[in-house]
Scaffold this motif. Structure first.
Motif, mmCIF file in Angstrom:
data_model
loop_
_atom_site.group_PDB
_atom_site.id
_atom_site.type_symbol
_atom_site.label_atom_id
_atom_site.label_comp_id
_atom_site.label_asym_id
_atom_site.label_seq_id
_atom_site.Cartn_x
_atom_site.Cartn_y
_atom_site.Cartn_z
ATOM 1 N N THR A 64 0.850 -1.190 0.000
ATOM 2 C CA THR A 64 0.000 0.000 0.000
ATOM 3 C C THR A 64 0.887 1.243 0.000
ATOM 4 O O THR A 64 1.808 1.323 0.821
ATOM 5 N N PRO A 65 0.648 2.202 -0.885
ATOM 6 C CA PRO A 65 1.486 3.413 -0.889
ATOM 7 C C PRO A 65 1.213 4.291 0.333
ATOM 8 O O PRO A 65 0.126 4.257 0.922
ATOM 9 N N ILE A 66 2.215 5.064 0.722
ATOM 10 C CA ILE A 66 2.096 6.059 1.794
ATOM 11 C C ILE A 66 2.265 7.428 1.154
ATOM 12 O O ILE A 66 3.245 7.684 0.452
ATOM 13 N N GLY A 67 1.306 8.312 1.408
ATOM 14 C CA GLY A 67 1.267 9.600 0.718
ATOM 15 C C GLY A 67 2.534 10.416 0.858
ATOM 16 O O GLY A 67 3.120 10.860 -0.128
ATOM 17 N N GLN A 68 2.981 10.647 2.083
ATOM 18 C CA GLN A 68 4.197 11.429 2.334
ATOM 19 C C GLN A 68 5.114 10.620 3.241
ATOM 20 O O GLN A 68 4.638 9.922 4.142
ATOM 21 N N SER A 69 6.401 10.723 2.979
ATOM 22 C CA SER A 69 7.360 10.003 3.830
ATOM 23 C C SER A 69 8.695 10.723 3.815
ATOM 24 O O SER A 69 9.127 11.235 2.780
ATOM 25 N N PHE A 70 9.326 10.785 4.973
ATOM 26 C CA PHE A 70 10.666 11.362 5.084
ATOM 27 C C PHE A 70 11.737 10.310 4.862
ATOM 28 O O PHE A 70 12.909 10.646 4.700
ATOM 29 N N VAL A 85 8.270 4.171 8.876
ATOM 30 C CA VAL A 85 8.073 5.388 8.084
ATOM 31 C C VAL A 85 7.009 6.279 8.720
ATOM 32 O O VAL A 85 7.177 7.499 8.839
ATOM 33 N N ALA A 86 5.905 5.667 9.151
ATOM 34 C CA ALA A 86 4.823 6.433 9.776
ATOM 35 C C ALA A 86 5.267 7.042 11.100
ATOM 36 O O ALA A 86 4.922 8.199 11.409
ATOM 37 N N VAL A 87 6.021 6.286 11.892
ATOM 38 C CA VAL A 87 6.536 6.823 13.156
ATOM 39 C C VAL A 87 7.463 8.011 12.889
ATOM 40 O O VAL A 87 7.419 9.029 13.591
ATOM 41 N N THR A 88 8.298 7.898 11.857
ATOM 42 C CA THR A 88 9.195 8.998 11.497
ATOM 43 C C THR A 88 8.404 10.237 11.121
ATOM 44 O O THR A 88 8.750 11.364 11.525
ATOM 45 N N ASN A 89 7.331 10.064 10.341
ATOM 46 C CA ASN A 89 6.479 11.204 9.982
ATOM 47 C C ASN A 89 5.922 11.879 11.234
ATOM 48 O O ASN A 89 5.873 13.114 11.333
ATOM 49 N N THR A 90 5.491 11.079 12.198
ATOM 50 C CA THR A 90 4.938 11.631 13.435
ATOM 51 C C THR A 90 6.019 12.323 14.256
ATOM 52 O O THR A 90 5.794 13.405 14.819
ATOM 53 N N THR A 352 -1.009 7.086 13.251
ATOM 54 C CA THR A 352 -2.387 6.622 13.424
ATOM 55 C C THR A 352 -3.083 6.424 12.083
ATOM 56 O O THR A 352 -3.807 5.442 11.883
ATOM 57 N N ASN A 353 -2.878 7.346 11.155
ATOM 58 C CA ASN A 353 -3.528 7.254 9.848
ATOM 59 C C ASN A 353 -3.056 6.030 9.077
ATOM 60 O O ASN A 353 -3.859 5.273 8.511
ATOM 61 N N VAL A 354 -1.745 5.806 9.048
ATOM 62 C CA VAL A 354 -1.195 4.644 8.333
ATOM 63 C C VAL A 354 -1.635 3.352 9.016
ATOM 64 O O VAL A 354 -2.026 2.382 8.354
ATOM 65 N N ALA A 355 -1.583 3.331 10.345
ATOM 66 C CA ALA A 355 -1.971 2.122 11.078
ATOM 67 C C ALA A 355 -3.441 1.792 10.866
ATOM 68 O O ALA A 355 -3.821 0.622 10.771
#
Length: 398
Positions: A64-70, A85-90, A352-355
């Motif tokens: 599944t793609p993730i919209g934005q990622s650092f 990746v999601a934790v890094t965004n947060t 939260t959004n990705v999870a």
């Protein structure tokens, strides 16, 4: 026998310290038993209702793609990496938001105490308005403000380097031509800053003990900048390129998509603006209360010594107010981090959004256990850093 049942010559059932130890031990046992009973019941309920549970999915491909990622991300990466990746965004939103909210909150809090009637009233209106409007409402407001901006092709351009449109904001950004060289220089820069701080403290202590001007700021900054500059030149000579170059954004292709530099997507901008403005209104009140907690005699003594109002605030009032400001400010940092979980409402790919998206193909219970542990770890980290700093600046002695 009686000697065994005594502590410091007092029977243990009458000794205050022995009673406190016994109460703590019994309380600890009861808490452990309750927690074990609670999770045992949850485990039994999960199995009785055949609810999917487990963590074996973490090694599967997320697809599944993730919209934005650092961090670099591809949809073929695993669930575990996608969570990283999601934790890094947060974490990025949390750190940047905490810094900006602190700076803005201090400015507004000081302005609230300004002798200028207009400045004081503007700060008061700012605090009262943004403190009392729900954060989610503010996020939607800023979201629709961003959507009202022109499209990418017709967006605003500042200095041929900054592009602002309804997709976000693009700006120049340092990028390493060689990742290894860039990481080496960053590591050296961190070490040089630590050395600069050490030199600053040594020179400041020397100035305090001898009474002679030692210029601690000059020497500290000189060491930090000098070491970093020397290593920069060495890497540039060795590789033929600087460790970092500035990438400037520019339109590309027939649709005018912005390439190069760094683009902060609309969701990230909205989330940062909302969190910073909302949290800074609370921090401003904390700063105001902290400054007012310092005795009036301190201010009067400083003014009698010839210090200006700003010098009094910077050198006398604010350092003492920090002891009152820091504890409640830590709570606001925790609130900002937890409030970032509203990012899903505006389309930013936070934890939260990705999870929540992952629950479509993975056990929901397991996913939300990971979410809770991640937020708990971030909150405890902020608490630890804040408490260590608070201990560092506390009064010592009677």
């Amino acid at each position: 026998m009686m000697s065994i049942l005594t502590y410091q010559g007092i029977p243990v059932w009458r000794h205050a310290r022995a009673i406190q130890w016994a109460a703590q031990i019994v309380s600890g046992i009861l808490v452990v038993v309750f927690v074990a009973w609670f999770f045992s019941n949850i485990y039994s309920a999960i199995h009785a209702r055949n609810i999917p549970f487990g963590f074996s999915f973490l090694d599967r491909s997320y697809q599944t793609p993730i919209g934005q990622s650092f961090l670099p991300y591809d949809k073929s990466d695993t669930f575990l990496y996608a969570l990283g990746v999601a934790v890094t965004n947060t974490i990025v939103v949390s750190i940047v938001g905490v810094i900006l909210a602190t700076l803005l909150g201090i400015v507004v809090g000081v302005a609230r105490l300004s002798s200028n009637w207009l400045v004081s009233k503007i700060a008061t209106v700012y605090i009262e308005f943004f403190r009392n409007v729900p954060l989610l409402v503010q996020l939607f407001f800023w979201f629709y403000i961003i959507l009202a901006l022109p499209r990418v092709r017709d967006g605003y351009v500042l200095l041929d380097a900054f592009y602002i449109n309804n997709a976000g904001m693009s700006m120049p950004w340092p990028t390493p031509p060689h990742l290894g060289a860039g990481l080496i220089w960053l590591a050296v820069a961190v070490v040089s800053i630590v050395l600069g701080v050490i030199v600053y403290r040594i020179m400041a202590r020397r100035e305090l003990l001898t009474g002679q001007a030692s210029y601690p700021v000059v020497y500290g900054c000189g060491v930090a900048i000098g070491v970093s500059a020397v290593v920069w030149v060495i890497i540039m000579v060795a590789n033929g390129q600087a460790p970092f170059t500035v990438s400037v954004p520019a339109p590309e292709g027939r649709f005018g998509r912005i390439g190069g530099g760094f683009t902060a997507p609309a969701g990230l901008l909205v989330l940062l603006v909302g969190l910073v403005i909302y949290t800074s209104s609370f921090i401003a009140e904390i700063v105001r209360a902290g400054i007012q907690s310092v005795g009036r005699g301190q201010t009067e003594a400083a003014r009698s010594l010839g210090l200006s109002q700003m010098e009094t605030l910077r050198q006398v009032t604010f350092p003492q107010a920090l002891r009152v400001i820091i504890p409640p400010m830590i709570s606001q940092y925790l609130n900002l981090t937890k409030n970032s979980s509203l990012a899903g409402a505006i389309g930013y790919a936070d934890l939260t959004n990705v999870a929540k998206t992952m629950t479509q193909t993975a056990p929901a219970v397991s996913i939300f256990i990971i979410i809770m542990l991640a937020y708990l770890a971030m909150s405890l980290t902020y608490s630890l850093i804040g408490n260590l700093y608070n201990r560092h600046i506390r009064f010592v002695g009677a």
